[in-house]
Write an enzyme that holds these catalytic residues in place. Sequence first.
Site, PDB file in Angstrom:
ATOM      1  N   GLY A  47      31.919  69.625  66.493  1.00  0.00           N
ATOM      2  CA  GLY A  47      31.705  70.568  67.596  1.00  0.00           C
ATOM      3  C   GLY A  47      30.547  71.499  67.323  1.00  0.00           C
ATOM      4  CB  THR A  82      30.127  65.129  63.778  1.00  0.00           C
ATOM      5  OG1 THR A  82      28.892  65.831  63.853  1.00  0.00           O
ATOM      6  CG2 THR A  82      30.762  65.351  62.423  1.00  0.00           C
TER       7      THR A  82
HETATM    8  N1  ASP Z   1      29.542  69.995  64.044  1.00  0.00           N
HETATM    9  C1  ASP Z   1      28.262  69.331  63.966  1.00  0.00           C
HETATM   10  C2  ASP Z   1      27.199  70.337  63.651  1.00  0.00           C
HETATM   11  O1  ASP Z   1      27.261  71.434  64.155  1.00  0.00           O
HETATM   12  C3  ASP Z   1      27.886  68.631  65.223  1.00  0.00           C
HETATM   13  C4  ASP Z   1      28.902  67.637  65.702  1.00  0.00           C
HETATM   14  O2  ASP Z   1      30.086  67.830  65.517  1.00  0.00           O
HETATM   15  O3  ASP Z   1      28.471  66.626  66.259  1.00  0.00           O
HETATM   16  O4  ASP Z   1      26.289  69.984  62.938  1.00  0.00           O
END
Ligand code: ASP
Length: 313
Positions: free
Chosen positions: A231, A179
């Site tokens: 996360g 992300t």
């Molecule tokens: N936090 C994001 C989600 O749960 C995933 C990520 O951080 O890559 O969609």
Amino acid sequence: MTEATHSSSRWSLAIHGGAGAMSPEIMDEAMAADYRAALTQALEAGTAVLRAGGTAIDAVTAAVCALEDDAHFNAGRGAVFTYHETNELDAAIMDGRTRAAGSVCAVTRTRNPVRLARTVMEQGPHVFLAGSGAEEFARDHGMEEVDPAWFATDERRRQLHEFKARKDGWFDADLKFGTVGAVACDADGNLAAATSTGGLTGKRWNRIGDSPVIGAGTYADNRACAVSCTGTGEVFIRVGVGHEIAARVRLAGESLAQATQAVLGEVGEMGGVGGIIAVDAQGNLTHAFNTKGLYRGFADHTGRAEVAIFTGE
Ligand code: ASP
């Protein structure tokens, strides 16, 4: 931590490109150099805005757009695949001056979801739009649309197939999150945050993570700080990470670094993993992560411009 007084020449910016299992053992030097170059480019996109006296909200938009367009990261082009082999994108943006915010989720055609989130914030009466409604709003506002194939990459498709073959849970066991996000404090002391994601590999049922949830993955309040997270979204939502950090700074008088560490600690206790970047109203930057690595970059008015991936850098 020494909290400096804000003066009009000060600005600062942090970006992230996701937390994960990155370590020098599993990532060779060429690949690390590739990611560092990609982070540097996005950091420069945001820095250029602030260096020219632009606003925090423009800086985080520019940095996150650069990361969305870069296939290295799980946002925009290069987003992870859902279980049904589509790309569904989530994004949010928040302006610390007024706590105006815009979010979109499950978008499949808007090239830069963070721009759409910003348009929702600035040109519509609502904060959070989903799916086909968000895309209708995008069309009504003349935003750039792409064929969904624009977002798809072979590497993400391979990761989905690997994920399905393992059948070992909801989260990518290698924790390649990816992300993207940015937080900034501009020369007027105004704060902003933005986050954009494809979510988690193999997600189903229109699953939405923390990134577009205001107060969880994204938050900005001039009275405290601006925060962008990456996360295990389910835990970040339950903790209300962005708002919780801001509340500790504003109401409990904790420093930004203390509040960020404490809230990530709570996330960890609840089984969550990931990373956080944040900036306070004095322009102090901080970050924390409980994974092996966090793609990250920091820049400020002193000429600081650095990117890092691994623990201890
Ligand atoms: N936090 C994001 C989600 O749960 C995933 C990520 O951080 O890559 O969609």
